[in-house]
Design an enzyme around this catalytic site. Structure first.
Site, PDB file in Angstrom:
ATOM      1  N   SER A 127     -25.306 -13.170   0.653  1.00 16.11           N
ATOM      2  CA  SER A 127     -24.711 -11.915   1.099  1.00 16.11           C
ATOM      3  C   SER A 127     -23.635 -11.400   0.150  1.00 16.11           C
ATOM      4  O   SER A 127     -23.543 -10.207  -0.127  1.00 16.11           O
ATOM      5  CB  SER A 127     -24.076 -12.118   2.472  1.00 16.11           C
ATOM      6  OG  SER A 127     -25.010 -12.672   3.367  1.00 16.11           O
ATOM      7  N   GLY A 133     -51.951 -19.165  25.685  1.00 18.05           N
ATOM      8  CA  GLY A 133     -52.289 -20.174  24.683  1.00 18.05           C
ATOM      9  C   GLY A 133     -52.880 -19.589  23.413  1.00 18.05           C
ATOM     10  O   GLY A 133     -52.519 -19.977  22.306  1.00 18.05           O
ATOM     11  N   ARG A 176     -58.241 -10.287  29.161  1.00 18.40           N
ATOM     12  CA  ARG A 176     -58.061 -11.607  29.739  1.00 18.40           C
ATOM     13  C   ARG A 176     -57.856 -11.512  31.248  1.00 18.40           C
ATOM     14  O   ARG A 176     -57.099 -10.684  31.730  1.00 18.40           O
ATOM     15  CB  ARG A 176     -56.835 -12.276  29.113  1.00 18.40           C
ATOM     16  CG  ARG A 176     -56.608 -13.684  29.590  1.00 18.40           C
ATOM     17  CD  ARG A 176     -55.346 -14.288  29.000  1.00 18.40           C
ATOM     18  NE  ARG A 176     -55.184 -15.635  29.480  1.00 18.40           N
ATOM     19  CZ  ARG A 176     -54.013 -16.235  29.643  1.00 18.40           C
ATOM     20  NH1 ARG A 176     -52.898 -15.625  29.334  1.00 18.40           N
ATOM     21  NH2 ARG A 176     -53.959 -17.465  30.102  1.00 18.40           N
ATOM     22  N   TYR A 217     -36.282  -8.582  -9.737  1.00 18.85           N
ATOM     23  CA  TYR A 217     -34.878  -8.214  -9.604  1.00 18.85           C
ATOM     24  C   TYR A 217     -34.093  -9.431  -9.121  1.00 18.85           C
ATOM     25  O   TYR A 217     -34.212  -9.843  -7.973  1.00 18.85           O
ATOM     26  CB  TYR A 217     -34.746  -7.058  -8.615  1.00 18.85           C
ATOM     27  CG  TYR A 217     -33.320  -6.580  -8.425  1.00 18.85           C
ATOM     28  CD1 TYR A 217     -32.729  -5.723  -9.338  1.00 18.85           C
ATOM     29  CD2 TYR A 217     -32.580  -6.996  -7.320  1.00 18.85           C
ATOM     30  CE1 TYR A 217     -31.421  -5.289  -9.171  1.00 18.85           C
ATOM     31  CE2 TYR A 217     -31.275  -6.564  -7.141  1.00 18.85           C
ATOM     32  CZ  TYR A 217     -30.697  -5.714  -8.075  1.00 18.85           C
ATOM     33  OH  TYR A 217     -29.406  -5.286  -7.906  1.00 18.85           O
ATOM     34  N   ASP A 269     -27.566  -9.053   6.547  1.00 16.11           N
ATOM     35  CA  ASP A 269     -27.810  -9.889   7.709  1.00 16.11           C
ATOM     36  C   ASP A 269     -27.483  -9.105   8.978  1.00 16.11           C
ATOM     37  O   ASP A 269     -26.516  -8.360   9.030  1.00 16.11           O
ATOM     38  CB  ASP A 269     -26.916 -11.133   7.608  1.00 16.11           C
ATOM     39  CG  ASP A 269     -26.947 -11.974   8.872  1.00 16.11           C
ATOM     40  OD1 ASP A 269     -27.772 -12.887   8.944  1.00 16.11           O
ATOM     41  OD2 ASP A 269     -26.139 -11.696   9.784  1.00 16.11           O
ATOM     42  N   GLU A 294     -31.336  -7.279   3.179  1.00 12.54           N
ATOM     43  CA  GLU A 294     -30.718  -5.937   3.200  1.00 12.54           C
ATOM     44  C   GLU A 294     -29.575  -5.898   4.211  1.00 12.54           C
ATOM     45  O   GLU A 294     -29.368  -4.932   4.917  1.00 12.54           O
ATOM     46  CB  GLU A 294     -31.748  -4.839   3.529  1.00 12.54           C
ATOM     47  CG  GLU A 294     -33.015  -4.848   2.698  1.00 12.54           C
ATOM     48  CD  GLU A 294     -32.764  -4.854   1.199  1.00 12.54           C
ATOM     49  OE1 GLU A 294     -31.645  -4.514   0.761  1.00 12.54           O
ATOM     50  OE2 GLU A 294     -33.687  -5.222   0.447  1.00 12.54           O
ATOM     51  N   THR A 305     -32.804 -10.715   8.071  1.00 14.58           N
ATOM     52  CA  THR A 305     -31.758 -11.334   7.257  1.00 14.58           C
ATOM     53  C   THR A 305     -31.456 -10.521   5.997  1.00 14.58           C
ATOM     54  O   THR A 305     -30.306 -10.369   5.599  1.00 14.58           O
ATOM     55  CB  THR A 305     -32.189 -12.772   6.860  1.00 14.58           C
ATOM     56  OG1 THR A 305     -32.484 -13.509   8.045  1.00 14.58           O
ATOM     57  CG2 THR A 305     -31.081 -13.479   6.098  1.00 14.58           C
TER      58      THR A 305
END
Lengths: 698, 698
Positions: A158, A433, A321, A149, A458, A456, A454
């Protein structure tokens, strides 16, 4: 490098083992993981996932062990091989659309058939005539033609109205001529176009007899069906590497006066008469725009799960951790699990609460969408959509429910995807890390999800739609019109109480939290209205206010939906008392933490007092963290991400974090196949030993 | 794919051209780019950069055109070739350390010699005896041995005291035995170790006669000098791909009871007597910790430039990119430059202000550091450093200036690197869809910089150091001790005025802005002290408050340094009046925007009123954006990033954004060398045409 020597294989992590720690975590809580999963997803959705997972895991091509190592070309080749295999599996097992979507979720990488299977087929189906269905849709559904498309251009993302590609009706031979008049007219970012598609739906500015009719869709043959080389006067290719999404061949496409037949124009809603060259107007453009609203609603629904994946990984790893001892500890003991530190909890547990908030909001949105679908068809043509830009301020003439759905989908898409993106990065950093290693599984996932902020619409642009709608609603309330939906109701309520002021007991009552969010949103709406209508401020000077307004309103929507989901009668029957209480705590954590983050707006609107906000932070939020902490691992377990899907060393269900990190580095890493000569004066750079077999190769 | 056909080459972007737009931008402002650059960097630094740049550009191996396309192994191979060439250039041209650093900045990728040239050489130099200098440092300086610095382990990043690798003195044959008792003892993340180094400085827990003496550094031979294969009972390799930093071979390393000679222990400050096995205590550990403080100060200084690179790219592109018309425009005109939208300005111009704020703060820090260096040697041994963890609360017994420098470097490292990281991502998104392309140059740069938020002290962990120092300072002020540095001065001032309250004219006077930031920081310090000393709250329950406190204090430092730099007499002579005025506006923009972002703390501390904050936002900040806007492009020009360094299509100095995007995709992209068969039933996946030459190949 030799593969891992035996003396290394004999080593274990120093105790307590990750598996033991996660077992302890799971023993701390009574949350029924099964019940909660079922409540979130339904049993049939869970069953489907595990059924499909089994099929995928048994196919060699879906083996993920080289994903993080492979370069762009290899990744694309593998992704295409996977897409082909998936198609075969669909045929073989008679999989439904939902099955296919599930498989793609589990594979978790954008594939080269992606745009073929979504926008190409949808557009042909929705906008083609029966004749076009026969000619294009049928072979497309059979994968005899592969499409994409092609809308955005190098110079226009846009603003669809600004597209430069032209298509001109040629009266003489009854054809259209497609042309790219400038370099910026090049189609760009088009998924599945770079290497895969041989057809494209191309959006181009229609010209008939010197008159412009705006952008219309055309089906265009772009590559030879056999050689797969571009057709004459067509320049097409892949646009190159991206931050993520590198298994997808986003492409570019240019036309040099390419002749296409009359049937190319998708003619269900608008067409050019082949005899007279007369243009027929769109019958129902809002059906097209409905798709965009649906897409945005889906993004909201998915955002919770997208974020939950990062939260699952980080929560499990932070339980495994251990670093440093508790500073106030009286005696020397072992190191403290990282998840016990409040600086970790304030990040992870608030995000954990957010995953549920977004999930229930998305579910609410989809319900609203489906309820409105029938209405939408009836009212077709009344609701415009200029969500990709700043269309006329007064467009909405459809029903108030439709307008509400449109605005809600814009605002929530912006909030939800930004929240998920930013939250994933917070999760990655919470892993210290090791979060930076690809094996964490968060970085690659984040990188692939990032464009959602961004596309569909912004996330900044979209907020104008929300503001426009809220201003319009406020005007109608000011005129004394009767409230017809939730937005006009809260605005009318605010207006009636604005002089008296509010006194919300946000620390005591959940419903007052919702009311405080409504109050702040309404306050900001009338402030913005004053700026625009009374002070006649320029639209551009108000954009920053509008962004904040949209955010405030969307946060209200999230809080309201989360609260509504927990208050629904079905919740009582599906969840036990203890889990319900915990979910209410998660609701309060999300809401009060958000309130505290946005404190200044809550003050200014006088929705709460300075004292209340201080107490929210120092008492309520810190206490909630402490209460939710023991349930953290079970809560993420309820999201039910299979290890295979997450592909993360740090997020493993069994806690074997270090074993897995080490295995991948020592056994799977292709860089360890080369031995280098490190001295600056020696020109011989490398000895490659191809005879050494790496353990896993696709 | 054929390379770009002639008809495409003839195309230009639709007008106005990017080059014209940037010319117009530069014509709008009178800022002297040259003077400002010189003020920021000095002329000799600028000259050096351009001198080195010329040399690098003439060497084929530094050609960047395939950087964004190449996979991990190729990128590493190229990076090593570059490191070798760079070493040869250093010898050939007699380049200084500063020259080499400049070259690395311009090349802008982490290289495999990175840790050899930094921590390996530094540690040998600082901690070695003359005999060890002769044996290890000299050949290392001649690149006859290539080394790395192996401290962190799979199970231990932050907590150095928790390291698991052991080194045991063997009385019998006067050797040490290095051993990795668990899998988690594996050295991990060690830069330059994965493939490159044949020596390592290894930090290991020293044991003598059954007694532990804590972590000490040992020089260890790990790979054969000729074959470059690992020595016996050593398992070493690359840890695999990462979010960024993939030109570096971060490695792992395990020892199976490896015998190393007595001379391996770096013995300048602590040693084991070869005859008696007696341990001699560290003479001056603070010299070692001084290095950490210096490293953090450097991070602060660099953060401004790191961010400025993203701001440069986004600002130029947003001046070239045009989308939509102004909504209030009376007549149809061309599309609006994206930089004219206030939602873009509020992001980009505030970050532009931040680049200068960080730069001047870093400069201030480095001055402070250098002033204290001599003092540091004198006072050696008095200041502890537990910055990587939560060491004892009352450690600081050295001079107040030293303690101040230590705390400042921790807090500012955390704030500056977080600001740069988050800001880069804001810049990337401000570029819209194209920001996601690697050609934007922001994503790869962001990905490589990201670890800075975690290493040299995790940005959350570090804030405990700041809080501890502020609490200690507040205690001394409460006791009535005489203020000896800026921190105790502002705390004492706050204490003397706390009952009367403050009335800062933040909108009218720049010095009052600085005072308001000092007030808020002091307020939070005494609040925290109350929680800890009076209410006896647990340290862990205060970590979130400490984080906020550190942030508040560091923001005060930034505002103070920025203001001081602009108020210095030299500024008046070096900058013309107009540029000085503009710099003051940037100062106010940074400060007032930060004030508004952190509004709730400024309220609570009563440093400002609700009304002042509202006015900051709606009037001051919006007005400043408007005033700074015309100078944006010249201001980023003053940062003087060569195009070659940024390697960005969007950030090109000449504005030829679209031409460059297109060229890279169409001419350089290796994926376009393959032609695929897209049909699901066809097993033949690809035809590769190796005969087609890509234009640039290393």
């Amino acid at each position: 490098m030799a593969l891992t020597p035996q003396w290394v294989k004999n080593l274990k992590p120093s105790g307590p083992q990750g598996s033991e720690l996660l077992e302890q975590e799971r023993a701390k809580s009574n949350v029924s993981v099964e019940k909660l999963s079922k409540f979130l997803f339904t049993q049939s959705v869970l069953d489907r996932k595990h059924r499909i997972l089994e099929v995928l895991q048994s196919e060699r091509v879906f083996d993920k062990s080289q994903n993080y190592f492979a370069g762009r070309v290899d990744r694309f080749e593998t992704a295409l091989a996977r897409a082909k295999k998936l198609r075969k599996l669909v045929v073989k097992h008679g999989w439904s659309q939902e099955d296919l979507r599930t498989a793609n979720d589990l594979i978790s990488e954008p594939g080269p058939y992606g745009l073929h299977e979504s926008m190409f087929l949808i557009t042909l189906r929705d906008q083609g005539t029966p004749e076009q269905h026969e000619k294009f849709l049928k072979p497309a559904e059979n994968y005899e033609i592969i499409g994409c498309y092609a809308q955005t251009e190098l110079g226009h993302g846009s603003n669809v109205r600004g597209l430069e590609t032209t298509v001109t009706w040629n009266e003489d031979d009854k054809t259209f001529i497609l042309h790219s008049p400038h370099l910026t007219a090049s189609k760009w970012w088009i998924g599945s176009l770079g290497r895969t598609a041989n057809y494209a739906v191309v959006m181009a500015q229609l010209w008939i007899k010197g008159k412009s009719y705006g952008p219309h869709p055309f089906v265009v043959h772009i590559r030879d069906m056999k050689t797969h080389e571009p057709l004459e006067n067509i320049h097409v290719g892949d646009i190159g590497p991206k931050f993520g999404y590198n298994t997808m061949d986003n492409g570019f496409l240019l036309f040099n006066n390419v002749k296409i037949p009359h049937i190319s124009m998708l003619a269900r809603f608008s067409s050019v008469d082949i005899k007279t060259g007369k243009y027929f107007r769109p019958a129902s453009p809002s059906l097209i725009y409905g798709t965009l609203t649906w897409v945005r609603s889906t993004i909201v629904l998915q955002a919770g799960g997208v974020l939950a994946r990062g939260v699952t990984i980080a929560t499990r790893y932070c339980a495994v951790r251990r670093q440093f001892q508790d500073r106030d500890a009286k005696e020397q003991g072992g190191e403290n699990q990282v998840i016990n530190y409040t600086t970790v909890q304030i990040r992870l547990l608030t995000l954990l609460a957010t995953t549920f908030a977004l999930h229930f909001t998305g579910r609410g949105m989809m319900q609203l969408y489906e309820e409105n679908q029938k209405k939408m068809s009836q009212d077709a043509g009344k609701v415009g959509d200029a969500s990709r830009g700043a269309g006329p301020e007064e467009t909405h003439s459809g029903s108030d429910l439709l307008a509400d759905l449109h605005a809600t989908s814009c605002g929530l898409k912006s909030l939800a995807s930004s929240t998920a993106v930013d939250g994933l990065e917070v999760c990655r950093r919470a892993c210290g890390g090791h979060g930076y290693s690809s094996f964490s599984g968060i970085g690659p996932w984040y990188a692939d999800y990032l464009p959602t902020a961004t596309w569909e619409g912004d996330n900044y642009m979209l907020t104008q739609q929300v503001a426009r709608y809220l201003l319009k609603s406020a005007r109608s309330v000011l005129k004394g019109e009767k409230p017809t939906n939730d937005t006009t109701q809260i605005l009318a309520h605010f207006l009636s109480k604005a002089d008296i002021g509010a006194a919300f007991d946000v620390l005591g009552k959940d419903e007052d939290i919702v009311a405080a969010f409504a109050w702040r949103s309404s306050f900001l709406t009338f402030e913005a209205l004053k700026h625009r209508d009374e002070q006649k401020m320029a639209w551009n000077d108000l954009l920053v206010d509008f962004y904040r307004l949209s955010r405030a309103h969307s946060q209200y929507m999230v809080v309201r939906n989360f609260y509504a989901a927990l208050s629904a009668p079905s919740t009582e029957s599906e969840l036990d008392q203890e889990t319900r209480t915990l979910m209410h705590k998660l609701f309060r954590l999300y809401a009060l933490h958000t309130l505290e983050q946005e404190a200044s707006e809550f003050y200014t609107s006088a929705a709460v007092t300075v004292r209340q906000i201080q107490l929210s932070r120092t008492n309520a939020v810190m206490k909630l963290l402490d209460e939710i902490r023991p349930h953290a691992v079970r809560l993420v377990d309820a999201w039910d991400f299979p290890d295979w899907q997450m592909d993360s060393s740090l997020g493993r269900y069994d806690g074997k974090v270090y074993e897995d990190m080490f295995y991948r580095a020592s056994e799977l890493n292709p860089l360890n196949k080369i031995t280098v000569d490190p001295y600056p004066n020696n020109e011989t750079l490398f000895k490659k030993d191809e005879s050494r077999q790496l353990k896993s190769k696709l």
